[in-house]
Design a protein around this motif. Structure first.
Motif, PDB file in Angstrom:
ATOM      1  N   ILE A   6     -14.436  -4.742 -12.195  1.00  9.40           N
ATOM      2  CA  ILE A   6     -14.561  -4.176 -13.532  1.00  9.40           C
ATOM      3  C   ILE A   6     -14.280  -2.675 -13.449  1.00  9.40           C
ATOM      4  O   ILE A   6     -14.899  -1.974 -12.643  1.00  9.40           O
ATOM      5  CB  ILE A   6     -15.966  -4.416 -14.105  1.00  9.40           C
ATOM      6  N   PRO A   7     -13.361  -2.148 -14.246  1.00  9.57           N
ATOM      7  CA  PRO A   7     -13.060  -0.710 -14.170  1.00  9.57           C
ATOM      8  C   PRO A   7     -14.276   0.138 -14.552  1.00  9.57           C
ATOM      9  O   PRO A   7     -15.127  -0.283 -15.351  1.00  9.57           O
ATOM     10  CB  PRO A   7     -11.922  -0.538 -15.199  1.00  9.57           C
ATOM     11  N   ASP A   8     -14.350   1.317 -13.990  1.00 10.31           N
ATOM     12  CA  ASP A   8     -15.418   2.242 -14.353  1.00 10.31           C
ATOM     13  C   ASP A   8     -15.370   2.544 -15.844  1.00 10.31           C
ATOM     14  O   ASP A   8     -14.298   2.805 -16.401  1.00 10.31           O
ATOM     15  CB  ASP A   8     -15.273   3.553 -13.571  1.00 10.31           C
ATOM     16  N   GLY A   9     -16.539   2.467 -16.477  1.00 13.32           N
ATOM     17  CA  GLY A   9     -16.608   2.786 -17.898  1.00 13.32           C
ATOM     18  C   GLY A   9     -16.060   1.717 -18.810  1.00 13.32           C
ATOM     19  O   GLY A   9     -15.821   1.988 -19.993  1.00 13.32           O
ATOM     20  N   TYR A  10     -15.867   0.495 -18.288  1.00 13.08           N
ATOM     21  CA  TYR A  10     -15.299  -0.566 -19.119  1.00 13.08           C
ATOM     22  C   TYR A  10     -16.202  -0.817 -20.324  1.00 13.08           C
ATOM     23  O   TYR A  10     -17.434  -0.893 -20.199  1.00 13.08           O
ATOM     24  CB  TYR A  10     -15.131  -1.837 -18.298  1.00 13.08           C
TER      25      TYR A  10
END
Length: 261
Positions: free
Chosen positions: A222-226
């Motif tokens: 999961i990308p950072d800040g998703y």
């Protein structure tokens, strides 16, 4: 092969989806997502480049085929690409006809040999980070084999997602299908029966080679800040085609919409 509509209907009514969500055909009409002439309706996104930049003309149309080409590369340096269709979908059958062609681009990873994919329920392309290599999605993996050894196509990989297999949460990043290995440059047809956030089937020829349920956001990719909370169900999203360093062509990309009551 039995009618894909009949196949989809049999899946719908036999699946372990919620009773109140039984999709029905929307007129039995296939939509050609790829028109055979140009890339109208499609937008590329490459890692390290802004949305809409078609790096080295990787995605192109030649001889009525949608090609993923590396003719313009001296070397591949992890510029993973995805070609997004313009509309999100929830309940549908996606049919792909593809074949791998030629040699892998210099610099491509060994795992990317004869490796591509169709991303289902993907995050919107405009939400991808500049350097993000893969969208949060469910990847129906397209694979080709070498002269020996098993390398089945239609596996599942899960960037930023998790699924259930036979009611058991599965957190593995890639899940092998019980499918065939295609070794040459033959055309392969895959059908993906997608019923929102209930159940998804991968079909190769006449055989259902993988079935999973309850797709949702989760895992280490999961990308950072998703913006979407972990654990949220994936009920719809975008479709995109991958570019991972091996040339391939698509001669059919079409979709049969289904609707949920």
């Amino acid at each position: 092969m039995k009618s894909l509509l009949a196949l989809a209907l049999s899946f719908m009514f036999a699946a372990c989806s919620t009773p109140q969500s039984e999709p029905a055909p929307t007129g039995n009409s296939w939509i050609a997502l790829f028109n055979g002439h140009n890339l109208d309706g499609w937008t590329p996104k490459f890692a390290g480049y802004e949305l809409g930049h078609n790096l080295n003309n990787t995605f192109r149309v030649e001889d009525s085929l949608l090609r993923v080409s590396y003719e313009g590369y001296d070397t591949f340096s992890n510029e993973f690409g995805h070609l997004f269709y313009e509309s999100p979908f929830s309940h549908y059958v996606l049919r792909l006809e593809y074949r791998f062609e030629g040699k892998q681009a210099p610099g491509g990873a060994s795992w990317a040999y004869k490796n591509s994919g169709a991303m289902l329920h993907s995050q919107p392309p405009a939400t991808m980070g500049l350097e993000q290599a893969f969208p949060v999605s469910l990847e129906a993996q397209l694979l080709g084999g070498d002269e020996a050894g098993s390398r089945p196509t239609a596996n599942l990989c899960t960037p930023g997602t998790h699924v259930y297999l036979a009611d058991t949460l599965t957190t593995a990043h890639c899940i092998n299908a019980e499918g065939p290995t295609f070794r040459g440059e033959e055309w392969v047809t895959i059908d993906l029966v997608v019923l929102g956030d209930s159940i998804i089937h991968h079909v190769v020829g006449n055989d259902t080679v993988l079935t999973y349920t309850r797709p949702h956001i989760g895992g280490d990719f999961i990308p950072d800040g998703y913006a979407v909370k972990e654990g949220s169900p994936l009920s719809e999203g975008y479709i995109c085609l991958q570019a991972e360093s091996h040339p391939l062509s698509f001669r059919r990309v079409e979709l049969l919409p289904l609707k949920a009551d």
